[in-house]
Write a protein that holds these residues in place. Structure first.
Motif, mmCIF file in Angstrom:
data_model
loop_
_atom_site.group_PDB
_atom_site.id
_atom_site.type_symbol
_atom_site.label_atom_id
_atom_site.label_comp_id
_atom_site.label_asym_id
_atom_site.label_seq_id
_atom_site.Cartn_x
_atom_site.Cartn_y
_atom_site.Cartn_z
ATOM 1 N N ALA A 51 -10.562 6.943 12.284
ATOM 2 C CA ALA A 51 -11.615 6.053 11.795
ATOM 3 C C ALA A 51 -12.189 6.541 10.467
ATOM 4 C CB ALA A 51 -12.723 5.929 12.840
ATOM 5 N N ARG A 52 -12.344 7.840 10.339
ATOM 6 C CA ARG A 52 -12.854 8.397 9.077
ATOM 7 C C ARG A 52 -11.905 8.088 7.930
ATOM 8 N NH1 ARG A 52 -14.834 14.506 9.606
ATOM 9 N NH2 ARG A 52 -15.529 13.922 7.507
ATOM 10 N N MET A 53 -10.603 8.204 8.197
ATOM 11 C CA MET A 53 -9.622 7.925 7.156
ATOM 12 C C MET A 53 -9.650 6.454 6.751
ATOM 13 S SD MET A 53 -5.469 8.145 7.248
ATOM 14 C CE MET A 53 -5.326 6.473 7.884
ATOM 15 N N ILE A 54 -9.653 5.554 7.733
ATOM 16 C CA ILE A 54 -9.641 4.121 7.436
ATOM 17 C C ILE A 54 -10.893 3.715 6.672
ATOM 18 C CG2 ILE A 54 -9.652 1.810 8.462
ATOM 19 C CD1 ILE A 54 -7.991 2.934 10.758
ATOM 20 N N ASP A 55 -12.032 4.242 7.076
ATOM 21 C CA ASP A 55 -13.294 3.920 6.404
ATOM 22 C C ASP A 55 -13.255 4.350 4.944
ATOM 23 O OD1 ASP A 55 -16.020 3.173 6.069
ATOM 24 O OD2 ASP A 55 -16.626 5.256 6.417
ATOM 25 N N ALA A 56 -12.752 5.558 4.696
ATOM 26 C CA ALA A 56 -12.682 6.063 3.317
ATOM 27 C C ALA A 56 -11.715 5.236 2.469
ATOM 28 C CB ALA A 56 -12.259 7.533 3.328
ATOM 29 N N VAL A 57 -10.579 4.887 3.035
ATOM 30 C CA VAL A 57 -9.572 4.124 2.297
ATOM 31 C C VAL A 57 -10.082 2.740 1.935
ATOM 32 C CG1 VAL A 57 -7.353 2.948 2.544
ATOM 33 C CG2 VAL A 57 -7.555 5.358 3.164
ATOM 34 N N MET A 58 -10.620 2.023 2.915
ATOM 35 C CA MET A 58 -11.042 0.645 2.668
ATOM 36 C C MET A 58 -12.283 0.567 1.780
ATOM 37 S SD MET A 58 -8.586 -0.842 4.069
ATOM 38 C CE MET A 58 -9.100 -2.503 3.693
ATOM 39 N N ALA A 59 -13.056 1.646 1.726
ATOM 40 C CA ALA A 59 -14.227 1.674 0.841
ATOM 41 C C ALA A 59 -13.867 2.151 -0.566
ATOM 42 C CB ALA A 59 -15.305 2.580 1.435
ATOM 43 N N GLY A 60 -12.600 2.532 -0.788
ATOM 44 C CA GLY A 60 -12.162 2.978 -2.106
ATOM 45 C C GLY A 60 -12.561 4.393 -2.430
ATOM 46 N N ARG A 61 -12.818 5.210 -1.393
ATOM 47 C CA ARG A 61 -13.227 6.596 -1.627
ATOM 48 C C ARG A 61 -12.042 7.561 -1.631
ATOM 49 N NH1 ARG A 61 -17.117 5.156 2.293
ATOM 50 N NH2 ARG A 61 -16.150 6.576 3.804
ATOM 51 N N PHE A 62 -10.834 7.063 -1.484
ATOM 52 C CA PHE A 62 -9.642 7.900 -1.474
ATOM 53 C C PHE A 62 -9.209 8.112 -2.929
ATOM 54 C CE2 PHE A 62 -4.879 8.102 -0.437
ATOM 55 C CZ PHE A 62 -4.935 9.477 -0.246
ATOM 56 N N ALA A 63 -9.460 9.300 -3.475
ATOM 57 C CA ALA A 63 -9.277 9.564 -4.899
ATOM 58 C C ALA A 63 -7.830 9.365 -5.344
ATOM 59 C CB ALA A 63 -9.738 10.980 -5.233
ATOM 60 N N LEU A 64 -6.874 9.935 -4.608
ATOM 61 C CA LEU A 64 -5.468 9.778 -4.974
ATOM 62 C C LEU A 64 -5.064 8.308 -4.926
ATOM 63 C CD1 LEU A 64 -2.670 10.932 -5.608
ATOM 64 C CD2 LEU A 64 -2.320 11.251 -3.142
ATOM 65 N N GLY A 65 -5.617 7.597 -3.968
ATOM 66 C CA GLY A 65 -5.299 6.180 -3.846
ATOM 67 C C GLY A 65 -5.718 5.404 -5.074
ATOM 68 N N ARG A 66 -6.888 5.712 -5.627
ATOM 69 C CA ARG A 66 -7.369 4.986 -6.805
ATOM 70 C C ARG A 66 -6.462 5.226 -8.010
ATOM 71 N NH1 ARG A 66 -12.396 6.982 -5.108
ATOM 72 N NH2 ARG A 66 -12.459 8.419 -6.876
ATOM 73 N N LYS A 67 -5.928 6.457 -8.131
ATOM 74 C CA LYS A 67 -5.044 6.761 -9.253
ATOM 75 C C LYS A 67 -3.743 5.964 -9.164
ATOM 76 C CE LYS A 67 -6.777 11.477 -9.918
ATOM 77 N NZ LYS A 67 -6.436 12.926 -9.903
ATOM 78 N N VAL A 68 -3.238 5.801 -7.946
ATOM 79 C CA VAL A 68 -1.996 5.047 -7.755
ATOM 80 C C VAL A 68 -2.254 3.549 -7.852
ATOM 81 C CG1 VAL A 68 -0.121 4.548 -6.138
ATOM 82 C CG2 VAL A 68 -1.008 6.880 -6.341
ATOM 83 N N GLU A 69 -3.399 3.120 -7.337
ATOM 84 C CA GLU A 69 -3.701 1.688 -7.305
ATOM 85 C C GLU A 69 -3.923 1.101 -8.693
ATOM 86 O OE1 GLU A 69 -7.177 1.459 -4.978
ATOM 87 O OE2 GLU A 69 -6.182 1.890 -3.072
ATOM 88 N N THR A 70 -4.540 1.856 -9.579
ATOM 89 C CA THR A 70 -4.937 1.317 -10.885
ATOM 90 C C THR A 70 -3.782 0.682 -11.649
ATOM 91 O OG1 THR A 70 -6.763 2.900 -11.036
ATOM 92 C CG2 THR A 70 -6.025 1.870 -13.093
ATOM 93 N N PRO A 71 -2.636 1.390 -11.832
ATOM 94 C CA PRO A 71 -1.532 0.714 -12.539
ATOM 95 C C PRO A 71 -0.932 -0.447 -11.752
ATOM 96 C CG PRO A 71 -0.837 2.865 -11.698
ATOM 97 C CD PRO A 71 -2.313 2.799 -11.530
ATOM 98 N N LEU A 72 -0.939 -0.359 -10.420
ATOM 99 C CA LEU A 72 -0.417 -1.459 -9.612
ATOM 100 C C LEU A 72 -1.270 -2.707 -9.774
ATOM 101 C CD1 LEU A 72 0.505 0.356 -6.247
ATOM 102 C CD2 LEU A 72 2.060 -0.454 -8.029
ATOM 103 N N PHE A 73 -2.572 -2.534 -9.739
ATOM 104 C CA PHE A 73 -3.470 -3.678 -9.896
ATOM 105 C C PHE A 73 -3.366 -4.261 -11.304
ATOM 106 C CE2 PHE A 73 -6.416 -1.760 -6.472
ATOM 107 C CZ PHE A 73 -5.676 -2.381 -5.477
ATOM 108 N N ARG A 74 -3.222 -3.380 -12.313
ATOM 109 C CA ARG A 74 -3.101 -3.867 -13.689
ATOM 110 C C ARG A 74 -1.819 -4.674 -13.854
ATOM 111 N NH1 ARG A 74 -3.242 0.731 -16.116
ATOM 112 N NH2 ARG A 74 -5.522 0.812 -16.256
#
Length: 606
Positions: free
Chosen positions: A24-47
Motif C-alpha cells: 500500500a505504501r508503494m502504490i500510494d507513493a507511485v500514484m501520488a507522483g512521489r516516486f523519484a525514479l518514476g518521474r525521471k522516466v515518465e517525463t520523456p514518455l509524456f513529452r
C-alpha cells in the motif's frame, strides 16, 4: 472443517496483511507522483505522447478517456484474433478465431472479465496470447486502479474541479505497480515449474500402468487354449510400468509464466490452457497454489490501506478491510465445510469419498487430488470474491451450497476484496449507501469523510448498484426462454438453471470463472455475455467517476456530535449489512430456483 483447513485459512489471512501493508505504501507513493525514479522516466514518455501531467480533468473527460482507451483495446484484440493465421509467433499454425468468439474474447479481456469460451492451447497463437490477451490483462487492471484512485481523490479533495489526469494515472499504474510486481512473480513461478518458452508443442511417449498377465497352465504344464486356439491369460494382479512404444501425447508449451503473473496479480483469471490453474504447467505444486491465492488478493487488499492513506485517516482503510475480511472468512468457511460434507447419496450407499488414506472424506469430484478439498474450497472463494476467474476445480461438480458460495460472492458485486480497484470502488459505493441509510434512521443529512451525501450521489449509487443485477437477471431470463440458450445446458432442472445463472453472474460482475456444464461458445452466448461484460464494467465505472467529480467539488465539513463515525465495529456491521441486504436481495428468487432447491432435493433423497 479439518485442522489443516483452519491452519490454511489463518495462514492465508496473516500473510495477506503482511504483504498488503507495505504494498500500500508503494502504490500510494507511485500514484501520488512521489516516486523519484518514476518521474525521471515518465517525463520523456509524456513529452513524446503530448501529455501534460499538470493538466488534470473533470470526471466526464476522465471517463471519456477511459472509454476511448478501452474501446481501442477491443478493436486491437479482435483484429489480432481474426488475423493470427497470417501473423508470426504461431508455431502450431492456429487459424483465425470465429467472429463471435473473437468479439466475446476481446470484450472479455478488455473488461477484466477474462471469460473464455475456447481452449487456449488449441485456439490462440503465442502472439495473440502475449500481444493481445496479456497486454489487456495489464491495461484492464490499470483501469480498475485508476478509477478507484480517482474516487478516493474525490473524498480527499474539496472545492476542486478535477479528479486527475487519466493518461498519467494509467501510465503509473501499469509501469510502476503492475509491471515490477509481475516481473518478480513470473520469475518465482518459473522457478516452481511453470512453463515459459516459445517452443512448438512437444510429443512425448506415454508411460502407463498395465497389469502383468501370464498364460493359464493345464495339468500337463502346457498353456490352456480357448476355442479359437488362443492362450487363456491369467491376471496376476501385479501392476508394473512399461513403455508403450508408439503411443504419444502432445504437451502444449508457451510463454505461460509471464501471462500467469498478471492473470493473478491483476485479478484477470484467463488461463493460458483450457484447464486454467488446474493445469500442472500453470499450477504445479501446493506452494505455487498458495502463492497464486495470495497474489489474487494482494493489490485489492493493499488498496484498502491506500484509501486510508489518501484520505488522511488509516482507520477508514482498516474499517473497509475489516468488512471485506469478515465476509470473506465466513464464505470461505462455508465453501470448505459444504465440500467436506460430501454427497449424501454416496454416503448412504457406503461409498468412501476419501481421496486417499491421508485425505479426509468429502466431495472430491472435479478436484485435483494434489490440492484437496480445503485448498480447493479456499481457492474457489478467493477467485470469485475477487473478479479473477481462475479456477483449480470445476465448480459444476461442487455440492449445491458449495457451488452457491462462489455464485453469491459474484452477485454481491465482488466487493469482498474484489477485482483490482473494482472491489474497493464497489465497496465505497456501498459505504455511501450505508451512511445514507444511517442518516435516514437518525433524521439528518448523511456525511461520509466530511462530504455531504445528497440526491445526485444517491442517484449515481443506485445506478452503480442496480446495473449489474439488471444485466444478470435479464440475461438469464432470456437464455432460459430462448431455444439457443437452453440447448447449451448439459444438465436439466435446477442444476442447469444454476449453470446459466452462474454464466451471466460471472459475465455481468466481470469475474470470468465458469461453472462448467454449459456449452457457451455459441453465437448466442458469445454475444449475450459480451453485452453483459461491457455494461457490467463501464455501467458501474461511469457513475463511480461521476460520484468522484461531485465529491471533489464539495466543501469539507467538520465532524460534530451528531456525525456518524465511519470507523469501528458499528460501521463495519452497518457496511456488511448494506452489502448483504441490498447487494444480495435482488438475487434471492433466482438463487431459490437454483442451488437452494437443488440442495433440498439432494438431501431429501439421502
Amino acid at each position: 472443517m479439518t485442522p489443516s483447513a483452519w491452519f490454511l485459512l489463518v495462514a492465508f489471512m496473516v500473510v495477506l496483511v503482511a504483504i498488503a501493508w507495505p504494498l500500500a505504501r508503494m502504490i500510494d507513493a507511485v500514484m501520488a507522483g512521489r516516486f523519484a525514479l518514476g518521474r525521471k522516466v515518465e517525463t520523456p514518455l509524456f513529452r513524446l505522447a503530448g501529455i501534460r501531467p499538470e493538466h488534470e480533468s473533470g470526471w466526464l473527460r476522465y471517463a471519456t478517456g477511459l472509454l476511448i482507451f478501452n474501446g481501442l483495446g477491443v478493436v486491437a484484440v479482435y483484429a489480432l484474433q481474426r488475423l493470427q493465421g497470417v501473423l508470426p509467433l504461431n508455431p502450431q499454425a492456429m487459424g483465425a478465431v470465429t467472429p463471435d468468439s473473437a468479439f466475446n474474447t476481446a470484450i472479455s479481456f478488455v473488461t477484466n472479465t477474462n471469460w473464455q469460451g475456447y481452449g487456449g492451447e488449441t485456439t490462440m497463437s503465442y502472439l495473440t496470447q502475449m500481444l493481445g490477451l496479456t497486454v489487456q490483462n495489464f491495461l484492464s487492471a490499470a483501469t480498475g486502479i485508476v478509477v478507484v484512485i480517482a474516487l478516493v481523490r474525490g473524498f480527499a479533495r474539496h472545492s476542486a474541479s478535477a479528479i486527475g489526469n487519466v493518461w498519467v494515472d494509467l501510465t503509473r499504474a501499469t509501469l510502476w505497480v503492475l509491471l515490477p510486481l509481475c516481473f518478480v512473480f513470473a520469475l518465482v513461478l518459473t522457478s516452481l515449474g511453470v512453463v515459459q518458452n516459445f517452443s512448438s508443442y512437444t510429443d512425448v511417449k506415454t508411460v502407463e500402468p498395465v497389469t502383468w498377465q501370464e498364460p493359464q497352465l493345464g495339468a500337463d504344464g502346457q498353456p490352456v487354449k480357448d476355442d479359437k486356439g488362443q492362450p487363456v491369460m491369467v491376471d496376476k494382479g501385479q501392476p508394473v510400468m512399461v513403455d508403450k512404444s508408439g503411443e504419444t501425447q502432445t504437451l502444449a508449451m508457451g510463454p505461460v509464466a509471464s501471462q500467469l503473473a498478471i492473470k493473478m496479480l491483476g485479478t484477470n483469471g484467463g488461463g493460458f490452457f483450457n484447464a486454467n490453474s488446474a493445469h500442472p504447467f500453470e499450477n504445479p505444486t501446493p506452494l505455487s497454489n498458495f502463492l497464486q491465492m495470495l497474489s489474487i488478493f494482494a493489490i485489492p487488499a493493499a488498496l484498502c490501506f491506500v484509501f486510508g492513506r489518501m484520505v488522511g485517516d488509516q482507520r477508514q482503510g482498516w474499517t473497509v478491510y475489516a468488512a471485506m475480511a469478515v465476509m470473506f472468512v465466513v464464505f470461505a468457511i462455508g465453501a470448505m465445510t459444504f465440500e467436506q460434507q460430501g454427497n449424501p447419496q454416496f454416503t448412504a450407499l457406503g461409498v468412501d469419498q476419501a481421496a486417499s488414506a491421508t485425505q479426509p472424506g468429502g466431495n472430491m469430484e472435479g478436484k485435483e487430488a494434489r490440492f484437496g478439498i480445503a485448498a480447493t474450497g479456499l481457492f474457489a472463494t478467493i477467485t470469485t470474491a475477487a473478479s479473477c476467474g481462475a479456477i483449480i476445480s470445476w465448480h459444476d461438480s461442487f455440492t449445491p451450497l458449495g457451488g452457491g458460495v462462489p455464485l453469491v460472492l459474484m452477485q454481491l458485486g465482488e466487493v469482498v476484496f474484489g477485482g483490482v480497484g473494482a472491489g474497493l470502488y464497489g465497496m465505497l459505493v456501498f459505504a455511501i449507501l450505508a451512511v445514507f441509510i444511517a442518516g435516514l434512521m437518525i433524521g439528518r443529512t448523511p456525511e461520509y469523510l466530511g462530504k455531504k451525501i445528497e440526491a445526485y450521489e444517491m442517484k449515481m449509487v443506485s445506478i452503480a448498484i442496480l446495473v449489474t443485477p439488471l444485466l444478470v437477471l435479464l440475461g438469464t431470463a432470456v437464455a432460459v426462454m430462448a431455444d439457443a440458450g437452453r440447448v447449451g445446458v448439459a444438465n436439466p432442472g435446477a442444476h442447469g438453471f444454476s449453470e446459466i445463472l452462474y454464466a451471466f453472474s460471472s459475465a455481468g460482475n466481470n469475474n470470468g470463472s465458469a461453472f462448467g456444464g454449459l456449452s457457451a461458445n455459441t453465437p448466442f452466448y458469445n454475444v449475450m455475455l459480451a453485452i453483459a461484460m461491457w455494461f457490467g464494467r463501464f455501467g458501474v465505472i461511469v457513475p463511480v467517476l461521476a460520484i468522484a467529480g461531485s465529491l471533489a467539488a464539495k466543501k469539507r465539513i467538520g465532524a460534530t456530535e451528531g456525525t456518524l463515525p465511519t470507523h469501528g465495529p458499528l460501521f463495519v456491521s452497518l457496511l456488511i449489512g448494506s452489502v448483504l441486504l441490498i447487494g444480495l436481495l435482488n438475487y434471492v428468487p433466482a438463487l431459490a430456483l437454483g442451488p437452494v432447491v437443488e440442495h433440498l432435493v439432494l438431501w431429501s433423497h439421502s
